[in-house]
Design an enzyme around this catalytic site. Structure first.
Site, PDB file in Angstrom:
ATOM      1  N   TYR A 114      13.820  80.887   2.378  1.00 17.02           N
ATOM      2  CA  TYR A 114      13.292  82.182   1.937  1.00 17.02           C
ATOM      3  C   TYR A 114      11.918  82.028   1.302  1.00 17.02           C
ATOM      4  O   TYR A 114      11.070  82.920   1.405  1.00 17.02           O
ATOM      5  CB  TYR A 114      14.269  82.834   0.950  1.00 17.02           C
ATOM      6  CG  TYR A 114      15.396  83.572   1.624  1.00 17.02           C
ATOM      7  CD1 TYR A 114      15.257  84.915   1.971  1.00 17.02           C
ATOM      8  CD2 TYR A 114      16.595  82.939   1.903  1.00 17.02           C
ATOM      9  CE1 TYR A 114      16.288  85.606   2.593  1.00 17.02           C
ATOM     10  CE2 TYR A 114      17.635  83.615   2.513  1.00 17.02           C
ATOM     11  CZ  TYR A 114      17.471  84.951   2.859  1.00 17.02           C
ATOM     12  OH  TYR A 114      18.508  85.627   3.481  1.00 17.02           O
ATOM     13  N   GLU A 154      24.806  85.320   0.910  1.00 16.71           N
ATOM     14  CA  GLU A 154      25.030  84.262   1.899  1.00 16.71           C
ATOM     15  C   GLU A 154      25.796  83.088   1.303  1.00 16.71           C
ATOM     16  O   GLU A 154      26.645  82.483   1.975  1.00 16.71           O
ATOM     17  CB  GLU A 154      23.685  83.831   2.494  1.00 16.71           C
ATOM     18  CG  GLU A 154      23.121  84.897   3.436  1.00 16.71           C
ATOM     19  CD  GLU A 154      21.622  84.864   3.604  1.00 16.71           C
ATOM     20  OE1 GLU A 154      21.018  83.782   3.389  1.00 16.71           O
ATOM     21  OE2 GLU A 154      21.041  85.919   3.937  1.00 16.71           O
TER      22      GLU A 154
END
Length: 427
Positions: A114, A154
């Site tokens: 990310y 997640e």
């Protein structure tokens, strides 16, 4: 069946807010029109920039979706949703968060990635829109909040997958054990774990990601495929099976690979399932369910249908399918057999170009090979088949995007089916 998710599901009661500072909210609001005007050109620039700097990420992203522009469009949609939620003060779309989380886990996305995405997202804003540090900081704060939400969701999924009996985190090596042609274009491929250990259970409609490196590809390629239910109950937990239509780089590879070829799989993920109907049956056991599919889109709905075998004997079931011809209609003998065994299962099938072996269309024979010529047309079906007047009927469909959009419009506009009873997924 090759998968990417696009579901229309009932709204979740839980929600997540993206709390950013008032200053950042004002800056994002002022600059959002410029980002919107850039459209997918913005996200295409972003991907090109990121892949040039970090080429190993090419093994995480579907090259076909990149070439078609589908991946950039999805990223732009998620960024726009995050910005809209932050500006309005509402919860971010939980459906979007869940769909992204399941797909990312199936692709083995890690939290550190990310940061890489954030770096190149801001770099794209700087190169295409403005180098004003205030603007970059505002969008950086928004993206950071969204990343925090996704990483947390997640991690929950990774832990859940890993904690199941036979489960795992990340990728696991499997071998191709069997290839069976179910139609002229669709093969059922059985995959056994190389370590000989059990595999985790999955919900009908879920998928796995298959990772391999076809000879023609410079990079490894991931593809999502729906998991088939085992034919024999004793095979539960021993191996997985997927249905693969020959239509591209990875599907050709899987069709032509030798027995024993090694690939890597993710644990099962996905939110396309019949939980909505299951909840209805707790209080209304005779509520109907309707499955619609086109082409290889029958794979998840087939898994759902087979999971109902004998479990809800009072529920009327309708199976609607569209194919080019019987040659390309996978699992037809199995479906006819199921209709023979279950008097509450109605079948209706459309063939665009029937072949000689298909015989003649017979709309009055539930056990016919097919019932209508041409493309699927729901307007020819009566209430006995569509169950539109039953206020608890759930509809599940899967197929090409343009076909699904047509089906969704027909259900909503012609049959007045409310959104919370419509569930779909595209491939």
């Amino acid at each position: 069946m090759l998968r990417h998710v696009q579901c229309l599901l009932p709204r979740y009661t839980r929600g997540i807010k993206l709390d950013i500072s008032e200053q950042s909210r004002g800056v994002v609001e002022a600059t959002l029109p410029a980002v919107a005007n850039a459209g997918t050109a913005f996200t295409k620039h972003f991907y090109a920039r990121m892949f040039k700097a970090v080429p190993c990420l090419l093994e995480v992203f579907n090259s076909t979706n990149q070439a078609k522009g589908e991946q950039p469009a999805r990223l732009f949609s998620s960024v726009a949703e995050a910005a809209s939620a932050a500006l309005s003060g509402r919860d971010v779309d939980q459906e979007m968060v869940d769909l992204i989380a399941h797909k990312h886990c199936a692709l083995n996305v890690q939290g550190v990635q990310y940061s890489v995405v954030g770096e190149h997202l801001l770099g794209t804003i700087q190169e295409l829109l403005t180098d004003d540090q205030t603007v970059l900081d505002a969008w950086g704060e928004l993206y950071g909040k969204l990343a925090e939400v996704q990483i947390a969701e997640e991690e929950k999924l990774y832990q859940a997958a890993e904690s199941k009996p036979g489960g795992w985190r990340g990728l696991r090596e499997f071998e191709i054990a069997k290839q069976e042609m179910m139609s002229s274009t669709i093969a059922r491929i059985t995959l056994e774990p190389s370590d000989g250990q059990p595999v985790s259970a999955f919900t009908s409609g879920q998928f796995t990601t298959v990772w391999a490196k076809p000879p023609e590809s410079e990079h490894g390629q991931p593809r999502h495929y729906t998991l088939n239910l085992p034919r024999n109950p004793i095979d539960y937990g021993k191996h997985y099976a997927i249905s693969v239509r020959r239509q591209g780089l990875m599907s050709n590879f899987l069709h032509e690979a030798e027995i024993g070829t090694k690939v890597k799989l993710s644990a099962p993920y996905g939110v396309f399932n019949i939980h909505g109907a299951e909840e209805v049956w707790l209080s209304d056991p005779d509520a109907p369910v309707v499955f619609l599919s086109a082409g290889v889109g029958l794979t998840p709905t087939m898994a759902m249908l087979e999971s109902l075998d004998g479990r809800h004997p009072d529920a009327p079931i309708t199976w609607l399918h569209a194919a080019k011809s019987g040659d390309e209609h996978a699992y037809r003998p199995r479906l006819i057999s199921m209709a023979e065994e279950n008097p509450l299962l109605s079948r209706r099938v459309w063939y665009e170009e029937p072949v000689a072996d298909d015989g003649m269309a017979d709309p009055d024979n539930n056990l016919a090979k097919f019932h209508y010529n041409g493309r699927m047309d729901l307007s020819v079906l009566d209430e006995h088949v569509m169950h539109a007047n039953h206020h608890k009927t759930n509809y599940y469909f899967c197929g090409p995007p343009e076909w699904m959009e047509k089906v969704r419009r027909e259900l909503e506009d012609h049959f007045n089916i409310p959104r919370n009873r419509i569930h779909f997924e595209s491939f």
